[in-house]
Write a protein that holds these residues in place. Structure first.
Motif, short mmCIF file in Angstrom:
data_model
loop_
_atom_site.label_atom_id
_atom_site.label_comp_id
_atom_site.label_asym_id
_atom_site.label_seq_id
_atom_site.Cartn_x
_atom_site.Cartn_y
_atom_site.Cartn_z
N ARG A 10 51.74 -9.14 17.92
CA ARG A 10 53.09 -9.01 17.81
C ARG A 10 53.75 -7.75 17.89
O ARG A 10 53.02 -6.61 17.56
N SER A 53 57.07 -12.20 22.53
CA SER A 53 56.17 -12.83 21.85
C SER A 53 55.33 -13.78 23.07
O SER A 53 54.56 -14.44 22.68
N PHE A 54 55.96 -13.95 24.10
CA PHE A 54 55.31 -14.84 25.05
C PHE A 54 54.50 -14.07 26.03
O PHE A 54 53.77 -14.67 26.91
N LYS A 70 51.73 -6.92 26.50
CA LYS A 70 52.23 -6.19 25.30
C LYS A 70 51.69 -4.71 25.22
O LYS A 70 52.89 -4.00 24.76
N ARG A 122 60.95 -25.00 29.73
CA ARG A 122 60.75 -23.88 28.41
C ARG A 122 60.76 -22.56 29.41
O ARG A 122 60.75 -21.31 28.74
N SER A 156 67.34 -18.79 25.02
CA SER A 156 66.37 -19.97 24.78
C SER A 156 66.31 -20.66 26.01
O SER A 156 67.53 -20.68 26.78
N HIS A 157 65.37 -21.61 26.31
CA HIS A 157 65.52 -22.48 27.36
C HIS A 157 66.48 -23.53 27.13
O HIS A 157 66.86 -24.08 28.35
N THR A 203 60.14 -12.84 30.93
CA THR A 203 60.14 -14.53 31.09
C THR A 203 58.68 -14.86 30.81
O THR A 203 57.68 -14.34 31.19
N PRO A 204 58.65 -16.17 30.30
CA PRO A 204 57.42 -16.57 30.03
C PRO A 204 56.54 -16.80 31.62
O PRO A 204 57.33 -17.36 32.53
N HIS A 205 55.38 -16.66 31.68
CA HIS A 205 54.45 -16.71 32.58
C HIS A 205 54.29 -18.25 33.07
O HIS A 205 53.88 -19.09 32.09
N ARG A 206 54.33 -18.65 34.31
CA ARG A 206 53.72 -20.18 34.45
C ARG A 206 53.06 -19.94 35.80
O ARG A 206 53.63 -19.18 37.03
N ASN A 263 57.44 -28.18 30.15
CA ASN A 263 56.72 -26.92 30.40
C ASN A 263 57.66 -26.03 31.31
O ASN A 263 57.86 -24.92 31.05
#
Length: 173
Positions: A128, A142-143, A149, A79, A99-100, A22-25, A76
């Protein structure tokens, strides 16, 4: 014999690797509320000061700034709902990306044929990660940041190698 037509399906294969990315916030909901309250108070005080000096249109621009910042943070946070699930078993590698907006894309690959590629930069580290099989190239993680990674790539490579070795027979268990 049972009255229904149900049958016992094969037990699921054991998972060699399972990850949800998951994207980091860094800003949680409480932090967002505190930040918006601070920005609103500062904008209101500055707007009132300009209003008292006779520059009343500036008050509207300060209000507009608060609305634009709020809107940007809402995008933000929306997403941040994107996810990527990667599951490796002895017979398949499954990548499921949501996707979001809720659009789901899923790839099912044979772990025996998958090649793992990574694109690295000398200064920035891993940029990548790709899974390549039968002419298809799927970008994953990718995020994630370069260090994340690298850690993820190591764990996934270990799981792919275990899948390529095949299931092990343990008569004791």
């Amino acid at each position: 014999m049972t009255a229904s037509n149900d049958f016992d399906p094969e037990p699921p294969e054991p998972k060699l690797f399972s990850a949800r990315l998951t994207p980091h916030r860094s800003l949680n909901r409480t932090g967002f509320l505190v930040l918006m309250a601070f920005i609103s108070v500062v904008s209101f005080v500055a707007g009132v000061a300009f209003w008292m000096m006779g520059a009343w249109p500036v008050f509207g621009f300060f209000s507009l700034d608060v609305l634009v910042i709020y809107w940007a943070f809402r995008i933000n946070f929306r997403r941040a709902k994107a996810t990527e699930d990667i599951v490796v078993t002895a017979s398949e590698l499954r990548v499921r990306r949501v996707s979001h907006r809720g659009h789901v894309v899923e790839w099912v690959l044979n772990p025996l044929w998958v090649q793992f590629e990574q694109k690295s930069h000398a200064e920035f580290g891993i940029e990548r990660l790709y899974l390549v099989s039968r002419g298809r190239r799927v970008s994953i993680g990718s995020f994630l940041g370069p260090d994340e990674k690298a850690s993820f790539a190591k764990a996934l490579m270990t799981a792919l190698q275990a899948a390529k070795r095949g299931p092990t027979y343990n008569p004791v268990a």
